[in-house]
Design a protein around this motif. Structure first.
Motif, PDB file in Angstrom:
ATOM      1  N   GLY A 215      -5.755 -10.514   2.839  1.00  9.11           N
ATOM      2  CA  GLY A 215      -4.367  -9.767   2.673  1.00  9.11           C
ATOM      3  C   GLY A 215      -3.125 -11.033   2.617  1.00  9.11           C
ATOM      4  O   GLY A 215      -2.037 -10.416   1.829  1.00  9.11           O
ATOM      5  N   ALA A 216      -3.201 -11.997   3.116  1.00 17.46           N
ATOM      6  CA  ALA A 216      -2.047 -12.970   3.103  1.00 17.46           C
ATOM      7  C   ALA A 216      -1.881 -13.314   1.627  1.00 17.46           C
ATOM      8  O   ALA A 216      -0.825 -13.617   1.221  1.00 17.46           O
ATOM      9  CB  ALA A 216      -2.362 -14.282   3.945  1.00 17.46           C
ATOM     10  N   THR A 217      -2.947 -13.576   0.921  1.00 19.99           N
ATOM     11  CA  THR A 217      -3.186 -14.181  -0.536  1.00 19.99           C
ATOM     12  C   THR A 217      -2.306 -13.010  -1.267  1.00 19.99           C
ATOM     13  O   THR A 217      -1.787 -12.967  -2.048  1.00 19.99           O
ATOM     14  CB  THR A 217      -4.304 -14.627  -0.934  1.00 19.99           C
ATOM     15  N   ILE A 218      -3.046 -11.932  -1.114  1.00 23.41           N
ATOM     16  CA  ILE A 218      -2.259 -10.653  -1.837  1.00 23.41           C
ATOM     17  C   ILE A 218      -0.867 -10.452  -1.647  1.00 23.41           C
ATOM     18  O   ILE A 218       0.094 -10.541  -2.458  1.00 23.41           O
ATOM     19  CB  ILE A 218      -3.067  -9.037  -1.284  1.00 23.41           C
ATOM     20  N   LYS A 219      -0.411 -10.621  -0.302  1.00 23.93           N
ATOM     21  CA  LYS A 219       1.249 -10.726   0.097  1.00 23.93           C
ATOM     22  C   LYS A 219       1.971 -11.726  -0.816  1.00 23.93           C
ATOM     23  O   LYS A 219       2.849 -11.478  -1.332  1.00 23.93           O
ATOM     24  CB  LYS A 219       1.277 -10.695   1.310  1.00 23.93           C
TER      25      LYS A 219
ATOM     26  N   GLY B 149       7.571 -10.579  -7.197  1.00 27.66           N
ATOM     27  CA  GLY B 149       8.979 -10.153  -6.927  1.00 27.66           C
ATOM     28  C   GLY B 149       8.723  -8.625  -6.800  1.00 27.66           C
ATOM     29  O   GLY B 149       9.519  -7.768  -6.989  1.00 27.66           O
ATOM     30  N   HIS B 150       7.533  -8.267  -6.623  1.00 28.21           N
ATOM     31  CA  HIS B 150       7.098  -6.763  -6.094  1.00 28.21           C
ATOM     32  C   HIS B 150       7.398  -6.455  -4.561  1.00 28.21           C
ATOM     33  O   HIS B 150       6.961  -7.038  -3.806  1.00 28.21           O
ATOM     34  CB  HIS B 150       5.778  -6.239  -6.609  1.00 28.21           C
ATOM     35  N   SER B 151       7.810  -5.207  -4.511  1.00 29.58           N
ATOM     36  CA  SER B 151       8.004  -4.523  -3.131  1.00 29.58           C
ATOM     37  C   SER B 151       6.521  -4.021  -3.128  1.00 29.58           C
ATOM     38  O   SER B 151       5.831  -3.941  -3.827  1.00 29.58           O
ATOM     39  CB  SER B 151       8.865  -3.379  -2.960  1.00 29.58           C
ATOM     40  N   VAL B 152       6.146  -3.593  -1.550  1.00 25.79           N
ATOM     41  CA  VAL B 152       4.928  -2.789  -1.393  1.00 25.79           C
ATOM     42  C   VAL B 152       4.961  -1.750  -2.226  1.00 25.79           C
ATOM     43  O   VAL B 152       3.897  -1.317  -2.722  1.00 25.79           O
ATOM     44  CB  VAL B 152       5.014  -2.646   0.212  1.00 25.79           C
TER      45      VAL B 152
ATOM     46  N   ARG C 182      -2.213   3.372  -5.580  1.00 24.55           N
ATOM     47  CA  ARG C 182      -2.392   3.439  -4.301  1.00 24.55           C
ATOM     48  C   ARG C 182      -1.103   3.856  -3.394  1.00 24.55           C
ATOM     49  O   ARG C 182      -0.007   3.649  -3.831  1.00 24.55           O
ATOM     50  CB  ARG C 182      -3.093   2.343  -3.626  1.00 24.55           C
ATOM     51  N   HIS C 183      -1.512   4.283  -2.243  1.00 20.39           N
ATOM     52  CA  HIS C 183      -0.136   4.423  -1.165  1.00 20.39           C
ATOM     53  C   HIS C 183       0.300   3.329  -0.787  1.00 20.39           C
ATOM     54  O   HIS C 183      -0.643   2.401  -0.423  1.00 20.39           O
ATOM     55  CB  HIS C 183      -0.681   5.603  -0.299  1.00 20.39           C
ATOM     56  N   PRO C 184       1.462   3.071  -0.448  1.00 21.02           N
ATOM     57  CA  PRO C 184       2.013   1.849   0.178  1.00 21.02           C
ATOM     58  C   PRO C 184       1.566   1.440   1.411  1.00 21.02           C
ATOM     59  O   PRO C 184       1.395   0.523   1.702  1.00 21.02           O
ATOM     60  CB  PRO C 184       3.801   2.304   0.034  1.00 21.02           C
ATOM     61  N   SER C 185       0.994   2.351   2.369  1.00 19.00           N
ATOM     62  CA  SER C 185       0.806   2.220   3.411  1.00 19.00           C
ATOM     63  C   SER C 185      -0.694   1.502   3.343  1.00 19.00           C
ATOM     64  O   SER C 185      -1.335   0.904   4.171  1.00 19.00           O
ATOM     65  CB  SER C 185       0.546   3.502   4.319  1.00 19.00           C
TER      66      SER C 185
ATOM     67  N   GLU D 149      -2.860  -6.102   3.385  1.00 20.43           N
ATOM     68  CA  GLU D 149      -1.967  -7.083   3.608  1.00 20.43           C
ATOM     69  C   GLU D 149      -2.105  -7.607   4.969  1.00 20.43           C
ATOM     70  O   GLU D 149      -2.035  -9.094   5.198  1.00 20.43           O
ATOM     71  CB  GLU D 149      -0.548  -7.095   3.236  1.00 20.43           C
ATOM     72  N   GLU D 150      -1.942  -6.829   6.031  1.00 24.28           N
ATOM     73  CA  GLU D 150      -1.824  -7.094   7.548  1.00 24.28           C
ATOM     74  C   GLU D 150      -3.382  -7.383   7.995  1.00 24.28           C
ATOM     75  O   GLU D 150      -3.520  -7.945   9.141  1.00 24.28           O
ATOM     76  CB  GLU D 150      -1.162  -6.053   8.224  1.00 24.28           C
TER      77      GLU D 150
END
Length: 67
Positions: free
Chosen positions: A5-9, A16-19, A28-31, A37-38
């Protein structure tokens, strides 16, 4: 495959992408992206492939199995 997740983030932020934007690009859904990522959620190989494609990186770059 276990997502890192940390690498994906980090890749998401470098691009420069938001979630929301990454979720849209990956279909996929933002959640779902936030939970991955978490580290609160595992995911399917298909979702990892979609995230990697959206980030324009190999899937191996965002998995814990990456040496």
């Amino acid at each position: 495959m276990t997502p890192n997740g940390a690498t994906i983030k980090a890749f998401r932020e470098v691009r420069g992408h938001s979630v929301r934007r990454l979720a849209h690009l990956a279909g996929r859904h933002p959640s779902t992206i936030t939970r991955i990522e978490e580290g609160c959620r595992g995911t399917t190989p298909e979702t990892l492939r979609r995230i990697a494609a959206a980030l324009e990186i190999p899937v191996e770059a965002i998995t814990r199995e990456n040496p």
